[in-house]
Design a protein around this motif. Sequence first.
Motif, short mmCIF file in Angstrom:
data_model
loop_
_atom_site.label_atom_id
_atom_site.label_comp_id
_atom_site.label_asym_id
_atom_site.label_seq_id
_atom_site.Cartn_x
_atom_site.Cartn_y
_atom_site.Cartn_z
N VAL A 255 0.83 -1.20 0.00
CA VAL A 255 0.00 0.00 0.00
C VAL A 255 0.87 1.25 0.00
O VAL A 255 0.62 2.21 -0.71
CB VAL A 255 -0.92 0.01 1.25
N ARG A 256 1.91 1.22 0.85
CA ARG A 256 2.77 2.39 0.98
C ARG A 256 4.20 1.93 1.16
O ARG A 256 4.61 1.53 2.26
CB ARG A 256 2.34 3.22 2.20
N PRO A 257 5.01 1.98 0.11
CA PRO A 257 6.36 1.41 0.16
C PRO A 257 7.26 2.02 1.24
O PRO A 257 8.21 1.37 1.68
CB PRO A 257 6.92 1.70 -1.23
N SER A 258 6.96 3.23 1.67
CA SER A 258 7.84 3.82 2.69
C SER A 258 7.61 3.19 4.07
O SER A 258 8.37 3.46 5.00
CB SER A 258 7.64 5.33 2.77
N ALA A 259 6.59 2.35 4.20
CA ALA A 259 6.25 1.78 5.51
C ALA A 259 7.46 1.16 6.21
O ALA A 259 7.62 1.30 7.43
CB ALA A 259 5.14 0.73 5.35
N ILE A 260 8.32 0.50 5.44
CA ILE A 260 9.46 -0.19 6.04
C ILE A 260 10.42 0.81 6.67
O ILE A 260 10.83 0.66 7.83
CB ILE A 260 10.15 -1.05 4.98
N MET A 261 10.75 1.88 5.92
CA MET A 261 11.63 2.90 6.48
C MET A 261 10.96 3.60 7.66
O MET A 261 11.61 3.98 8.63
CB MET A 261 11.99 3.94 5.42
N ASP A 262 9.64 3.77 7.56
CA ASP A 262 8.92 4.46 8.64
C ASP A 262 8.98 3.67 9.95
O ASP A 262 9.15 4.25 11.02
CB ASP A 262 7.45 4.68 8.24
N VAL A 263 8.82 2.33 9.84
CA VAL A 263 8.88 1.51 11.05
C VAL A 263 10.28 1.59 11.67
O VAL A 263 10.43 1.73 12.89
CB VAL A 263 8.49 0.04 10.75
N ILE A 264 11.31 1.55 10.81
CA ILE A 264 12.68 1.65 11.32
C ILE A 264 12.88 3.01 12.00
O ILE A 264 13.43 3.10 13.10
CB ILE A 264 13.71 1.49 10.18
N HIS A 265 12.38 4.05 11.34
CA HIS A 265 12.49 5.40 11.90
C HIS A 265 11.84 5.47 13.28
O HIS A 265 12.41 6.02 14.22
CB HIS A 265 11.84 6.40 10.93
N SER A 266 10.65 4.89 13.40
CA SER A 266 9.97 4.88 14.69
C SER A 266 10.82 4.16 15.74
O SER A 266 10.97 4.64 16.86
CB SER A 266 8.62 4.16 14.58
N GLY A 267 11.36 3.00 15.34
CA GLY A 267 12.18 2.23 16.27
C GLY A 267 13.41 3.01 16.73
O GLY A 267 13.77 3.01 17.90
N GLU A 268 14.03 3.71 15.77
CA GLU A 268 15.26 4.44 16.09
C GLU A 268 15.00 5.59 17.05
O GLU A 268 15.87 5.97 17.82
CB GLU A 268 15.87 5.02 14.81
N ASN A 269 13.81 6.18 16.95
CA ASN A 269 13.56 7.40 17.72
C ASN A 269 12.74 7.19 18.98
O ASN A 269 12.39 8.16 19.65
CB ASN A 269 12.89 8.44 16.82
N LEU A 270 12.46 5.95 19.28
CA LEU A 270 11.77 5.68 20.54
C LEU A 270 12.70 6.02 21.68
O LEU A 270 13.89 5.74 21.64
CB LEU A 270 11.47 4.18 20.64
N SER A 271 12.15 6.63 22.72
CA SER A 271 12.98 6.74 23.90
C SER A 271 12.22 6.07 25.04
O SER A 271 11.00 6.16 25.14
CB SER A 271 13.30 8.19 24.22
N VAL A 272 12.95 5.37 25.85
CA VAL A 272 12.33 4.61 26.93
C VAL A 272 12.37 5.45 28.20
O VAL A 272 13.42 5.98 28.57
CB VAL A 272 13.06 3.27 27.13
N ARG A 273 11.22 5.62 28.81
CA ARG A 273 11.09 6.42 30.02
C ARG A 273 12.06 5.92 31.10
O ARG A 273 12.30 4.72 31.22
CB ARG A 273 9.62 6.29 30.47
N GLU A 274 12.57 6.85 31.85
CA GLU A 274 13.48 6.45 32.92
C GLU A 274 12.76 5.61 33.94
O GLU A 274 11.58 5.80 34.20
CB GLU A 274 14.04 7.70 33.61
N GLY A 275 13.46 4.68 34.51
CA GLY A 275 12.85 3.86 35.54
C GLY A 275 12.22 2.58 35.01
O GLY A 275 11.74 1.77 35.78
N VAL A 276 12.22 2.40 33.68
CA VAL A 276 11.73 1.14 33.13
C VAL A 276 12.79 0.07 33.40
O VAL A 276 13.97 0.26 33.13
CB VAL A 276 11.48 1.25 31.61
#
Lengths: 331, 96
Positions: A255-276
Motif C-alpha cells: 500500500v505504501r512502500p515507505s512503511a518499512i523505512m517508517d517503522v525503522i524510523h519509529s524504532g530508532e527514535n523511541l525513547s524509553v522512560r526512565e525507571g523502566v
Amino acid sequence: MPVQCSSCGQNRAALKRPKTGHSLCRSCFFWAFEEEVHHTIVSGRLFSRGETVGIGASGGKDSTVLAHVLKVLNERYDYGLKLLLLSVDEGITGYRDDSLETVKRNQQQYDLPLKIVSYEELYGWTMDAIVKQVGLKNNCTFCGVFRRQALDRGAMMLNVDKICTGHNADDVAETVLMNVLRGDIARLRRCTAISTASDGEGAIPRCKPLKYAYEKEIVLYAYFKKLDYFSTECIYSPNAYRGHARTFLKDLEAVRPSAIMDVIHSGENLSVREGVKMPVQGTCSRCGYISSQALGLPKLGIGKHHRLHGKILAQQPLTQEEERKLKAVDF
Amino acid sequence: IRVHCGRGVFRGGGSQTSCDSFEFHRGEPSWDMKQLLAWIRVNLLKERPELFVQGDTVRPGILVLINDADWELMGELEYQLQDQDNVVFISTLHGG
C-alpha cells in the motif's frame, strides 16, 4: 510503453525503487544502491582503515549482495579493509550443506578468504542431532544461541576486528514490530542500532551495512548482477511469529512502500522512560561468554523454567516437577 | 502469442507451492497479467495457491519482471502480454 530512466534519461528503466519511487535503469540502480550503502558505512562510521572485517556469509541473497558490494566499495573508495567470509555450518542436511557450496563458489568468485566453523566442532552437536533430541518446537532457540557464539569464535580464530551481517531494512522493520508485539523493551531499544557497542569485553562488534537497503532492491541487485546465491528456507524453521510480522509488513509495503523505512524510523527514535526495568546483560557463570542469564542455559519458548536458575546455581535440590520442566535442555 | 514464464518456489510457514518454467501459447485476443495469474493459479499451482496469489494479484513480496523490467513500471495487472514476452516471478525468501 517503456519507461525511461529518471536519472540518466537514456536507458529503459528496469525497476521502480520502493524507497524513492524513482524509475531507474540497471546501471543507475547499481550506482545508487552501492552509493547508499557507502553513505550508510561512512555516516555510521562502521569501519576504520586497516581493519579486518568478517562478512557473515550464508550463501543467501543478503550476505551474497553484502559481500559483493563491500568488495566493490572497498576498492572504489579505498577503505583499506581486509575482507573475509565467515560461515557457520549448523549441520542441517539438505539445507546448509547446499548453501555452503554456494559460499565456496562465492569465495572463488570474489577472491576472498573463507572460514567455516561448524556446530559439530564447536559444541559436539549438529542441528540434525539436536532436532532428533528436542523435536521441532524449540530447536531455533539452540540454533540462535549457538550461532551468535559460533560467529564470534570463528572471528576470533581469524583475528577479525568486526563482523558484518546481511540484515536488510525489511529484517530490521520486522524485528521492531516483533519486539513491540512481544513487549520486549530491551531488544526494541537495541534492535535498530546499526552496530553493537565495541566496548563489550570479549564480544566482537557487529554491524549491518544493508540496514537501509530494501529487500526488493537486494533481490533485484542480485538478479540483475547474476550473483550466485542460494534460496531455500531453513527446513527446521517455520518461524511462525516472524512470518506474521513479515506478511503484515509486506501488505503495508504494497500500500505504501515507505512503511518499512517508517517503522525503522519509529524504532530508532523511541525513547524509553526512565525507571523502566531493563534486564542486565551478564556473563555466563560457567564459561564467561555474554549471556542474558547467570548460567547460560537457553531460554525456551515454552514454560518458565528460567525461574529455576537461582535454585540451580545455589545447587538446591529440585522437585520432580521442576526436574521435568528442565528435561528439554537436559541432554 | 508465446510467453515464457519462469522460476518460482513460494514458501511460507514451512510449506511451499511452486510453478515450473513453462511456455505459454495463446491466439488472439491476448491476455493481460491478471488473466495470466488467474490461469496459473487454476492450472499450475497444486497446493497452497495463497502462497503465490492474494486476491487477484501476486502475494506481496513476490517480485514480477516482464522482459527483465519491474512490472510496477509496466502497468502491473493491466499489462497486455505480447508475443515473445518473458515473465519471471522471484520469491523474496526470508533468512539465509
